[in-house]
Design a protein around this motif. Structure first.
Motif, PDB file in Angstrom:
ATOM      1  N   ILE A  67       0.812  -1.216   0.000  1.00  0.00           N
ATOM      2  CA  ILE A  67       0.000   0.000   0.000  1.00  0.00           C
ATOM      3  C   ILE A  67       0.844   1.264   0.000  1.00  0.00           C
ATOM      4  O   ILE A  67       0.427   2.303  -0.520  1.00  0.00           O
ATOM      5  CB  ILE A  67      -0.964  -0.032   1.210  1.00  0.00           C
ATOM      6  N   VAL A  68       2.052   1.205   0.567  1.00  0.00           N
ATOM      7  CA  VAL A  68       2.865   2.414   0.705  1.00  0.00           C
ATOM      8  C   VAL A  68       3.176   3.057  -0.654  1.00  0.00           C
ATOM      9  O   VAL A  68       3.352   4.275  -0.739  1.00  0.00           O
ATOM     10  CB  VAL A  68       4.161   2.101   1.483  1.00  0.00           C
ATOM     11  N   PHE A  69       3.190   2.271  -1.705  1.00  0.00           N
ATOM     12  CA  PHE A  69       3.473   2.823  -3.030  1.00  0.00           C
ATOM     13  C   PHE A  69       2.201   3.004  -3.871  1.00  0.00           C
ATOM     14  O   PHE A  69       2.280   3.369  -5.039  1.00  0.00           O
ATOM     15  CB  PHE A  69       4.449   1.909  -3.784  1.00  0.00           C
ATOM     16  N   SER A  70       1.042   2.761  -3.266  1.00  0.00           N
ATOM     17  CA  SER A  70      -0.203   2.829  -4.028  1.00  0.00           C
ATOM     18  C   SER A  70      -0.675   4.268  -4.212  1.00  0.00           C
ATOM     19  O   SER A  70      -0.439   5.140  -3.374  1.00  0.00           O
ATOM     20  CB  SER A  70      -1.300   2.027  -3.319  1.00  0.00           C
ATOM     21  N   SER A  71      -1.361   4.506  -5.310  1.00  0.00           N
ATOM     22  CA  SER A  71      -1.903   5.843  -5.578  1.00  0.00           C
ATOM     23  C   SER A  71      -2.969   6.217  -4.557  1.00  0.00           C
ATOM     24  O   SER A  71      -3.147   7.395  -4.240  1.00  0.00           O
ATOM     25  CB  SER A  71      -2.487   5.887  -6.993  1.00  0.00           C
ATOM     26  N   GLU A  72      -3.693   5.219  -4.031  1.00  0.00           N
ATOM     27  CA  GLU A  72      -4.737   5.488  -3.046  1.00  0.00           C
ATOM     28  C   GLU A  72      -4.157   6.109  -1.769  1.00  0.00           C
ATOM     29  O   GLU A  72      -4.677   7.091  -1.238  1.00  0.00           O
ATOM     30  CB  GLU A  72      -5.479   4.196  -2.682  1.00  0.00           C
ATOM     31  N   PHE A  73      -3.098   5.513  -1.269  1.00  0.00           N
ATOM     32  CA  PHE A  73      -2.455   6.013  -0.048  1.00  0.00           C
ATOM     33  C   PHE A  73      -1.882   7.407  -0.283  1.00  0.00           C
ATOM     34  O   PHE A  73      -2.064   8.308   0.544  1.00  0.00           O
ATOM     35  CB  PHE A  73      -1.366   5.028   0.374  1.00  0.00           C
ATOM     36  N   HIS A  74      -1.230   7.598  -1.408  1.00  0.00           N
ATOM     37  CA  HIS A  74      -0.658   8.916  -1.715  1.00  0.00           C
ATOM     38  C   HIS A  74      -1.752   9.964  -1.854  1.00  0.00           C
ATOM     39  O   HIS A  74      -1.612  11.085  -1.353  1.00  0.00           O
ATOM     40  CB  HIS A  74       0.171   8.838  -2.996  1.00  0.00           C
ATOM     41  N   GLU A  75      -2.847   9.600  -2.512  1.00  0.00           N
ATOM     42  CA  GLU A  75      -3.966  10.527  -2.684  1.00  0.00           C
ATOM     43  C   GLU A  75      -4.600  10.871  -1.340  1.00  0.00           C
ATOM     44  O   GLU A  75      -4.886  12.028  -1.038  1.00  0.00           O
ATOM     45  CB  GLU A  75      -5.019   9.917  -3.606  1.00  0.00           C
ATOM     46  N   GLY A  76      -4.824   9.858  -0.519  1.00  0.00           N
ATOM     47  CA  GLY A  76      -5.470  10.083   0.771  1.00  0.00           C
ATOM     48  C   GLY A  76      -4.655  10.974   1.685  1.00  0.00           C
ATOM     49  O   GLY A  76      -5.177  11.926   2.280  1.00  0.00           O
ATOM     50  N   VAL A  77      -3.366  10.694   1.812  1.00  0.00           N
ATOM     51  CA  VAL A  77      -2.504  11.487   2.688  1.00  0.00           C
ATOM     52  C   VAL A  77      -2.360  12.914   2.158  1.00  0.00           C
ATOM     53  O   VAL A  77      -2.468  13.888   2.913  1.00  0.00           O
ATOM     54  CB  VAL A  77      -1.122  10.815   2.833  1.00  0.00           C
ATOM     55  N   THR A  78      -2.138  13.052   0.862  1.00  0.00           N
ATOM     56  CA  THR A  78      -1.943  14.379   0.282  1.00  0.00           C
ATOM     57  C   THR A  78      -3.207  15.224   0.390  1.00  0.00           C
ATOM     58  O   THR A  78      -3.157  16.403   0.780  1.00  0.00           O
ATOM     59  CB  THR A  78      -1.527  14.267  -1.200  1.00  0.00           C
ATOM     60  N   ALA A  79      -4.345  14.616   0.071  1.00  0.00           N
ATOM     61  CA  ALA A  79      -5.603  15.374   0.115  1.00  0.00           C
ATOM     62  C   ALA A  79      -6.008  15.712   1.548  1.00  0.00           C
ATOM     63  O   ALA A  79      -6.300  16.874   1.862  1.00  0.00           O
ATOM     64  CB  ALA A  79      -6.708  14.580  -0.571  1.00  0.00           C
ATOM     65  N   LYS A  80      -6.028  14.717   2.427  1.00  0.00           N
ATOM     66  CA  LYS A  80      -6.552  14.923   3.782  1.00  0.00           C
ATOM     67  C   LYS A  80      -5.587  15.668   4.696  1.00  0.00           C
ATOM     68  O   LYS A  80      -6.003  16.530   5.475  1.00  0.00           O
ATOM     69  CB  LYS A  80      -6.894  13.566   4.413  1.00  0.00           C
ATOM     70  N   LEU A  81      -4.285  15.351   4.604  1.00  0.00           N
ATOM     71  CA  LEU A  81      -3.336  15.879   5.583  1.00  0.00           C
ATOM     72  C   LEU A  81      -2.507  17.051   5.066  1.00  0.00           C
ATOM     73  O   LEU A  81      -1.985  17.829   5.871  1.00  0.00           O
ATOM     74  CB  LEU A  81      -2.393  14.767   6.043  1.00  0.00           C
ATOM     75  N   VAL A  82      -2.379  17.185   3.754  1.00  0.00           N
ATOM     76  CA  VAL A  82      -1.573  18.278   3.200  1.00  0.00           C
ATOM     77  C   VAL A  82      -2.462  19.381   2.632  1.00  0.00           C
ATOM     78  O   VAL A  82      -2.407  20.530   3.069  1.00  0.00           O
ATOM     79  CB  VAL A  82      -0.602  17.754   2.112  1.00  0.00           C
ATOM     80  N   ASN A  83      -3.317  19.013   1.677  1.00  0.00           N
ATOM     81  CA  ASN A  83      -4.143  20.021   1.003  1.00  0.00           C
ATOM     82  C   ASN A  83      -5.472  20.292   1.693  1.00  0.00           C
ATOM     83  O   ASN A  83      -6.154  21.262   1.374  1.00  0.00           O
ATOM     84  CB  ASN A  83      -4.407  19.593  -0.447  1.00  0.00           C
ATOM     85  N   ARG A  84      -5.850  19.417   2.628  1.00  0.00           N
ATOM     86  CA  ARG A  84      -7.115  19.537   3.360  1.00  0.00           C
ATOM     87  C   ARG A  84      -8.299  19.574   2.400  1.00  0.00           C
ATOM     88  O   ARG A  84      -9.221  20.390   2.529  1.00  0.00           O
ATOM     89  CB  ARG A  84      -7.126  20.790   4.249  1.00  0.00           C
ATOM     90  N   THR A  85      -8.291  18.684   1.443  1.00  0.00           N
ATOM     91  CA  THR A  85      -9.369  18.594   0.465  1.00  0.00           C
ATOM     92  C   THR A  85      -9.946  17.180   0.471  1.00  0.00           C
ATOM     93  O   THR A  85      -9.435  16.287   1.151  1.00  0.00           O
ATOM     94  CB  THR A  85      -8.854  18.916  -0.953  1.00  0.00           C
ATOM     95  N   LYS A  86     -10.987  16.981  -0.306  1.00  0.00           N
ATOM     96  CA  LYS A  86     -11.629  15.678  -0.406  1.00  0.00           C
ATOM     97  C   LYS A  86     -10.835  14.797  -1.363  1.00  0.00           C
ATOM     98  O   LYS A  86     -10.595  15.187  -2.509  1.00  0.00           O
ATOM     99  CB  LYS A  86     -13.063  15.846  -0.904  1.00  0.00           C
ATOM    100  N   PRO A  87     -10.425  13.604  -0.947  1.00  0.00           N
ATOM    101  CA  PRO A  87      -9.657  12.727  -1.844  1.00  0.00           C
ATOM    102  C   PRO A  87     -10.478  12.292  -3.056  1.00  0.00           C
ATOM    103  O   PRO A  87     -11.709  12.156  -2.973  1.00  0.00           O
ATOM    104  CB  PRO A  87      -9.316  11.525  -0.959  1.00  0.00           C
TER     105      PRO A  87
END
Length: 445
Positions: free
Chosen positions: A314-334
């Motif tokens: 999962i660490v290299f999956s697009s889902e994990f990257h999208e979720g972390v970036t959207a929720k924790l960095v950009n504060r947007t909806k994944p």
């Protein structure tokens, strides 16, 4: 919030991200990143492991305690740095999960008594260093959640072991939805073993430091001295009709069936639960449900090894990257891809994440292994404990017949020596899981 957290945030850098203290017979670890809600990074994990290893069974420490500086014990793991390393294709990307799981398992395997003080936000990675301890203290400030499905991950840090061992389908519900529990609810759910008001924590720490023993029973008795007072108005918010609905809806082995059951409920709670779940990663939901069903039948060591195999993928999956970036960095909806459950076959989840071999094997730091937590007697009685007394399967619970609900409540109160929460928990379970047939109390299966 109690002044037990003490250290000012301005001295964080000077004192380090983890502070180790000696308090007579206690060795204390204080997570010290208050501005980040003590989010657990790799440096902190690597600091904690050798400390615990040196103290465990060495005679240097009678008790090991863990707490956080500020308004959290630990709000989670530092997954942002993991995603950054994965995107950069760093060679040690999986090191974070491997080292974190080693620490989590080590906590579960200690000989020296370990007390985690969950005063404040305790989520994700914070749960991994607290929930496997024999003593887990909740306060009125405690907020518990495993919100990993919201970032394209799964409830790791041993979640595959402790969640399915909670009463009924409660752990499945918490793991899939990321729902929050607070205060006494954390005790009634079986996540904490004790509930102590935060105003008493400083006195409790002093008391623990004076104990010249590593006997778990003695430490349990000492903690009980500071537990909350009996309050007949306290109720478990996940009990009653809500809890019945949780068991009805989350007993299935596919997320599709869970959604269908929520639709069938036709209640405000069910509609909101489904709506909230539709915001989560469909892939994570399917992985999580499979993970928890498998974990219910595996030992704690095998659960951590399974989780590491999942994390590797999962660490290299697009889902994990999208979720972390959207929720924790950009504060947007994944923007999940796949976006719906129907696009993901249950067979593909099983084959891709659970049956396909991992790149490496997780090496644990202790050989200890078990199928049930060895110190679960310090928590409130479970539904299974209560069922065995009602049905007569508990050989040590010799009660005259016919047995009333009050007889069973009083037996547990005596057996747990008046422990706070026993009366309330047993009463709620009996109301929900038994019925009176003539003069006989029957368990409803």
């Amino acid at each position: 919030m109690s002044q037990v957290h003490g250290t000012a945030a301005s001295t964080e850098e000077a004192q380090g991200e983890v502070i180790a203290k000696k308090l007579i017979g206690v060795r204390q670890l204080i997570l010290n990143r208050p501005k980040r809600l003590n989010a657990l990074n790799l440096n902190m994990i690597k600091t904690i492991i050798p400390k615990i290893l040196s103290w465990n069974g060495s005679g240097l420490a009678n008790i090991i305690t863990l707490k956080g500086n500020g308004r959290a014990l630990c709000a989670g793991g530092d997954v942002r740095s993991v995603v950054e390393a994965a995107k950069a294709k760093a060679p040690n990307t999986n090191e974070y999960f491997a080292t974190e799981y080693q620490l989590n398992h080590l906590v579960s395997a200690l000989d020296t008594p370990y007390v985690s003080i969950m005063d404040g936000i305790t989520m994700g990675g914070g749960i991994g260093i607290s929930v496997h301890a024999p003593f887990r203290i909740a306060t009125e400030n405690t907020v518990f959640a495993m919100p990993e499905t919201a970032i394209g991950l799964f409830p790791d840090v041993g979640g595959s072991f402790f969640l399915p061992r909670l009463d009924g389908q409660l752990g499945i519900y918490l793991g899939l939805t990321g729902a929050k529990l607070s205060a006494e609810d954390v005790l009634f759910a079986g996540i904490a073993t004790h509930f102590v008001p935060s105003s008493r924590l400083e006195a409790l720490e002093t008391r623990l430091s004076e104990i010249e023993s590593s006997d778990h029973d003695i430490i349990n008795t000492a903690i009980e001295e500071f537990a909350a007072d009996y309050d007949p108005e306290v109720q478990f918010t996940m009990g009653g009709e809500t809890r019945k609905a949780i068991d009805r809806c989350f007993k299935f082995n596919t997320v599709e069936e869970i959604f269908a059951a929520l639709d069938k409920e036709k209640s405000e709670w069910a509609a909101k639960t489904k709506a909230d779940m539709l915001e989560l990663s469909p892939t994570s939901l399917k992985i999580t449900l499979q993970q928890l069903r498998i974990g219910a039948k595996r030992s704690i060591a095998d659960c951590f090894k399974m989780e590491y195999k999942l994390a590797e993928k999962i660490v290299f999956s697009s889902e994990f990257h999208e979720g972390v970036t959207a929720k924790l960095v950009n504060r947007t909806k994944p923007k999940w891809n796949p976006a719906t459950l129907s696009e993901i076959s249950n067979d593909s989840i099983l084959k891709t994440y659970f049956e396909a071999p991992g790149e490496t094997q997780l090496t644990l730091l202790s050989p200890k292994d078990y199928m049930q937590y060895p110190y679960r007697k310090y928590a409130l009685p479970t539904e299974e404990d209560i069922r065995r007394v009602v049905t007569g399967d508990a050989a040590d619970a010799i009660l005259s017949h016919p047995i009333s609900g009050d007889d069973i409540i009083n037996w547990f109160v005596r057996e747990r020596q008046g422990k706070f929460g026993v009366h309330e928990k047993v009463r709620e379970v009996l109301q929900r899981k038994t019925k009176l047939e003539g003069d006989v109390l029957r368990w409803i299966y």
